[in-house]
Design a protein around this motif. Structure first.
Motif, PDB file in Angstrom:
ATOM      1  N   HIS A  13       0.834  -1.213   0.000  1.00 44.36           N
ATOM      2  CA  HIS A  13       0.000   0.000   0.000  1.00 44.36           C
ATOM      3  C   HIS A  13       0.867   1.260   0.000  1.00 44.36           C
ATOM      4  O   HIS A  13       1.255   1.771   1.044  1.00 44.36           O
ATOM      5  CB  HIS A  13      -0.901  -0.024   1.245  1.00 44.36           C
ATOM      6  N   HIS A  15       1.488   5.189  -2.045  1.00 44.51           N
ATOM      7  CA  HIS A  15       1.020   6.229  -2.976  1.00 44.51           C
ATOM      8  C   HIS A  15       2.244   6.890  -3.598  1.00 44.51           C
ATOM      9  O   HIS A  15       3.008   7.557  -2.909  1.00 44.51           O
ATOM     10  CB  HIS A  15       0.182   7.271  -2.236  1.00 44.51           C
ATOM     11  N   MET A  45      -0.919   2.631  -5.370  1.00 48.76           N
ATOM     12  CA  MET A  45      -2.348   2.940  -5.347  1.00 48.76           C
ATOM     13  C   MET A  45      -2.744   3.817  -6.549  1.00 48.76           C
ATOM     14  O   MET A  45      -1.914   4.546  -7.092  1.00 48.76           O
ATOM     15  CB  MET A  45      -2.683   3.650  -4.040  1.00 48.76           C
ATOM     16  N   LYS A  98      -8.537  -1.561  -6.670  1.00 49.85           N
ATOM     17  CA  LYS A  98      -8.714  -0.835  -5.419  1.00 49.85           C
ATOM     18  C   LYS A  98     -10.082  -0.191  -5.439  1.00 49.85           C
ATOM     19  O   LYS A  98     -10.435   0.519  -6.378  1.00 49.85           O
ATOM     20  CB  LYS A  98      -7.626   0.241  -5.271  1.00 49.85           C
ATOM     21  N   HIS A 156      -5.675  -0.760   5.815  1.00 50.05           N
ATOM     22  CA  HIS A 156      -5.467   0.082   7.009  1.00 50.05           C
ATOM     23  C   HIS A 156      -6.554   0.026   8.069  1.00 50.05           C
ATOM     24  O   HIS A 156      -7.204   1.023   8.372  1.00 50.05           O
ATOM     25  CB  HIS A 156      -5.193   1.533   6.604  1.00 50.05           C
ATOM     26  N   ASP A 228       0.866   2.444   3.808  1.00 51.10           N
ATOM     27  CA  ASP A 228      -0.001   3.516   3.294  1.00 51.10           C
ATOM     28  C   ASP A 228       0.831   4.802   3.151  1.00 51.10           C
ATOM     29  O   ASP A 228       0.349   5.901   3.482  1.00 51.10           O
ATOM     30  CB  ASP A 228      -1.211   3.747   4.203  1.00 51.10           C
TER      31      ASP A 228
HETATM   32 ZN    ZN Z   1      -3.765   4.726   0.934  1.00 50.80          ZN
END
Ligand code: ZN
Ligand code: DOR
Ligand code: ZN
Length: 359
Positions: A13, A15, A45, A98, A156, A228
């Motif tokens: 995960h 970005h 992502m 996603k 998450h 994340d």
């Molecule tokens: Zn995220």
């Protein structure tokens, strides 16, 4: 303790902000940060600009990755409100689908249940789906996994009610897996004054200390630790409308190793949740001749300024940790050693492409 050798870690995960917001991060700096954190593969992502919700934007992001990535990767496709059949053509080449069931950064949100059902029905059954859902929408996602009898990966997880619901679901055989982020394991609302309100914005939000404690009490239910990694610049975080998100690639392993030193985790807990389970859940190929070397006794202080991520800050500023990545070997080449990334941009390969098909 002597140097430890661990398998290359997988972060499911991340970005990357590429395309569209490369002042925050791009495939070059993001994958350099990954290597510095002992992570040899990242799943990116789709909430970029434009969002990766059609074949064209998907190919555009992959073209950037092919040029710039230093570690291995795969790219998620996003199910947006307007996503129709086109995205499903690229299914096999994606990390997975996603689905955003709640509002977060970017326009990809499915706020009607009909859209959830359509996406789940259309996406091939044997390919992964990862879900951003919080609280009651997470409960709805668990129900969908049950009704469609199809694996769903819940991103998450951050609260007691969520982790206990997932425990119940797993006990009943519902095919869900879940991830927890280091920032929800190591931070709570109690840390917001120190971090600052704007900087502490993240989705899901930092939770109550009781929620944080519940994650630790239910470690056996957590399949994956994922960062994340959501970089935004300090100017943005300290500005009028602070966007939610923390960088995490370079701090995850040191924080987890520190917890091992404190007897709160075992090394096996890290290996299962950042190597074995991510590979199984997302059906990722082995990275041959790939490992990381860690000095478990090195004590150091986390400093945003010293990181390779372009965003230049961390919510863990000033924290003392024990455990440092010394070296990363990726597919036979030394990719990172003693604070320096050695592999060139473009060395990273797409884990969903057959090596023989690569240009
Ligand atoms: Zn995220
Ligand atoms: O805090 C977050 N930031 N949560 C998300 O779900 C998205 C992410 C981002 O892209 O900035
Ligand atoms: Zn999310």
């Amino acid at each position: 303790m002597p140097t430890l050798r661990l398998p290359g870690l997988v972060d499911v995960h991340v970005h990357m902000r590429d395309p569209g917001a490369t002042h925050k991060e791009d495939w070059d700096t993001g994958t350099a940060a990954a290597l510095a954190g002992g992570i040899t593969a990242v799943l990116a992502m789709p909430n970029t600009a434009p969002p990766i919700a059609d074949a064209e934007s998907f190919d555009g992001a992959l073209a950037q990755a092919r040029k710039k990535a230093r570690c291995d990767y795969a790219q998620f496709l996003g199910a947006g409100p307007e996503t129709k059949g086109a995205v499903f053509h690229a299914a096999e080449r994606a990390a997975g689908l996603k689905m955003y069931l709640d509002q977060t950064f970017g326009p990809l949100r499915l706020d009607e249940m009909t859209l959830w059902a359509e996406a789940i029905e259309q996406w091939p059954r044997d390919l992964p789906i990862a879900i951003h859902a919080e609280s009651r929408t997470l409960a709805a996602a668990v129900l969908m996994a049950h009704l469609y009898d199809r694996p769903l990966h819940l991103c998450h997880v951050s609260t007691r009610e969520e982790i206990l619901l997932i425990r119940k679901a797993k006990e009943r055989g519902v095919p869900v897996t879940c991830e927890v982020c280091p920032h929800h394991l190591f931070l709570s609302q109690a840390d917001i004054p120190r971090i600052g309100e704007g900087r502490a914005e993240v989705r899901p939000r930092l939770a109550a200390p009781e929620d944080q404690a519940a994650l630790w009490e239910n470690l056996d239910i957590i399949d994956v630790f994922a960062t994340d990694h959501a970089p935004h610049t300090l100017a943005e975080k300290d500005g009028e409308n602070p966007p939610p998100g923390f960088p995490g690639l370079e701090t995850a392993l040191p924080l987890l190793l520190t917890a091992v030193g404190e007897g709160r985790l075992t090394l096996e807990d890290i290996i299962s949740r950042m190597h074995e389970n991510p590979r199984r859940i997302f059906n990722l190929p082995e990275q041959p001749h790939t490992w990381i070397e860690v000095d478990p006794d090195a004590e150091w202080e986390i400093r945003g300024e010293a990181q390779l991520t372009r965003c230049g800050w961390t919510p863990f500023e000033g924290k003392n940790v024990r455990g440092k990545v010394k070296k990363v070997v990726l597919r036979g080449s030394t990719a990172y050693e003693n604070g320096k990334v050695i592999v060139r941009t473009g060395y990273g390969r797409n884990l969903r492409e057959n090596p023989s098909e690569e240009p």
